[in-house]
Design an enzyme around this catalytic site. Structure first.
Site, mmCIF file in Angstrom:
data_model
loop_
_atom_site.group_PDB
_atom_site.id
_atom_site.type_symbol
_atom_site.label_atom_id
_atom_site.label_comp_id
_atom_site.label_asym_id
_atom_site.label_seq_id
_atom_site.Cartn_x
_atom_site.Cartn_y
_atom_site.Cartn_z
ATOM 1 N N HIS A 17 0.839 -1.203 0.000
ATOM 2 C CA HIS A 17 0.000 0.000 0.000
ATOM 3 C C HIS A 17 0.875 1.254 0.000
ATOM 4 C CE1 HIS A 17 -3.516 2.504 1.252
ATOM 5 N NE2 HIS A 17 -2.561 3.208 1.841
ATOM 6 N N GLU A 18 1.828 1.298 0.919
ATOM 7 C CA GLU A 18 2.704 2.455 1.022
ATOM 8 C C GLU A 18 3.632 2.560 -0.194
ATOM 9 O OE1 GLU A 18 2.270 4.746 3.159
ATOM 10 O OE2 GLU A 18 0.784 3.629 4.332
ATOM 11 N N HIS A 21 1.976 4.745 -2.780
ATOM 12 C CA HIS A 21 2.194 6.169 -2.515
ATOM 13 C C HIS A 21 3.624 6.578 -2.894
ATOM 14 C CE1 HIS A 21 -1.632 6.518 -0.560
ATOM 15 N NE2 HIS A 21 -1.302 5.826 0.520
#
Length: 343
Positions: A17-18, A21
């Site tokens: 998920h990170e 980003h």
């Protein structure tokens, strides 16, 4: 062992998920101060090209710090100095990467065990499917206005519409037919049923694994949204929501129950859980709630429409309240998880 596996699975999902980003930030020329997995004291850290890469002690989250709250800097690499659409892409990338990871896991899983086509194997006497003329070999095409791609969608639809009359479209000997079914209560199970069973799993090749991988991810997204709807409408109580402690317990139980069947079964069961968790994380993060990615996207879309940023201090207050409410919810959910497990 269950705790270790839960930490590995959860940490990898958060990492991915990170990573979404992080990669979109780098692509848009945004300075990333720190890319970290975990919370609390730093366990390991290394700086490379201006970014601190760190692992923290508590494996309960992670973050990609891009200076979103720093209004003083005039650096062209500051997050807030980029175009609104660049910022939208960075924030949306986290949940999108969750769905990408779910798809990767789903393709691997389907390659291992196959896919469940919505084909009827048998129908039970005394239940509505039999009375409507649905028989072995028939393919379920639609339930209401919802297309069906895998057999589990039938069970899911019935679960979210318990006791409701269902319009079912099915293919019988090359002809499409429609019937209205009123699910019948199974007194022993305490559950409304249609009375049909699946033909099981069909072996997949590369193309069908990718095709049904999409359907698998869509299925779990629908499950997450349907469950959320039931929570909002009060059909499911908030005390039934699980957090990290509950997830660890589920992973541990799954491992214990499947390890006697061999490594293959353990891998399959844990991969199923991983798809469920990463799809849920993607859905939950897109909810338009303060402090979540979805809440931040709301402010960015407002900025895109009005071509003027919402005052940072006002947005900050909203997210601060959101964080506080989320912390209260996490404590409540953790308490319920512990109560269910130990009492």
């Amino acid at each position: 062992m269950g705790i270790v596996l839960a930490i590995i699975i959860f940490s990898f999902i958060v990492f991915f998920h990170e990573l979404g980003h992080f990669l979109l930030a780098k692509k848009n020329g945004i300075d990333v101060q720190e890319f970290a997995i975990g919370m609390g004291p730093t366990l390991y850290a290394r700086e490379y090209k201006g970014t601190k890469y760190a692992v923290h002690v508590l494996p309960i989250g992670g973050f990609c710090a891009m200076g979103e709250d720093d209004e003083a800097t005039d650096s062209p690499g500051n997050f807030n100095n980029k175009s609104v659409w660049a910022r939208i892409s960075v924030i949306a990338a986290g949940p999108v990467f969750n769905f990408i990871l779910a798809f990767i896991f789903a393709v691997i899983l389907i390659g291992l065990v196959g896919y469940d086509k919505p084909v009827v194997d048998s129908v039970e006497e005394g239940y509505p499917a039999k009375e409507a003329g649905i028989g072995p070999g028939d393919t379920i095409v639609k339930l209401g206005d919802k297309k069906v791609h895998i057999f589990r969608e039938i069970s899911m639809y019935n679960q979210f519409h318990q006791g409701e009359e269902i319009e079912i479209t099915y293919n019988h000997e090359g002809k499409e037919k429609t019937a209205l079914l009123q699910p019948k209560m199974d007194e022993e199970a305490g559950y409304y049923r249609l009375g049909i069973t699946s033909t099981g799993y069909t072996k997949a090749n590369i193309l069908t694994a990718m095709q049904y991988g999409v359907y698998e991810v869509k299925y779990w997204i629908d499950v997450a949204l349907g469950s959320l709807k039931m929570l909002i409408t009060g059909q499911v109580g908030i005390d039934q929501v699980s957090g990290p402690v509950g997830i660890v317990n589920v992973v541990g139980t799954t491992y214990k129950e499947s390890k006697s069947y061999g490594v293959f079964v353990v891998v399959v069961e844990l991969m199923n859980l991983a798809i469920l968790l990463t799809a849920n994380l993607g859905v939950m993060n897109l909810l338009p709630l303060p402090a979540l990615d979805g809440g931040r996207l709301v402010f960015l879309f407002i900025e895109a429409v009005r071509r003027k940023r919402v005052p940072p201090e006002k947005e900050g207050y909203v997210h601060l309240v959101g964080i506080m409410l989320l912390m209260i919810l996490m404590v409540f959910v953790m308490y319920n998880d512990i109560r269910r497990i130990f009492f």
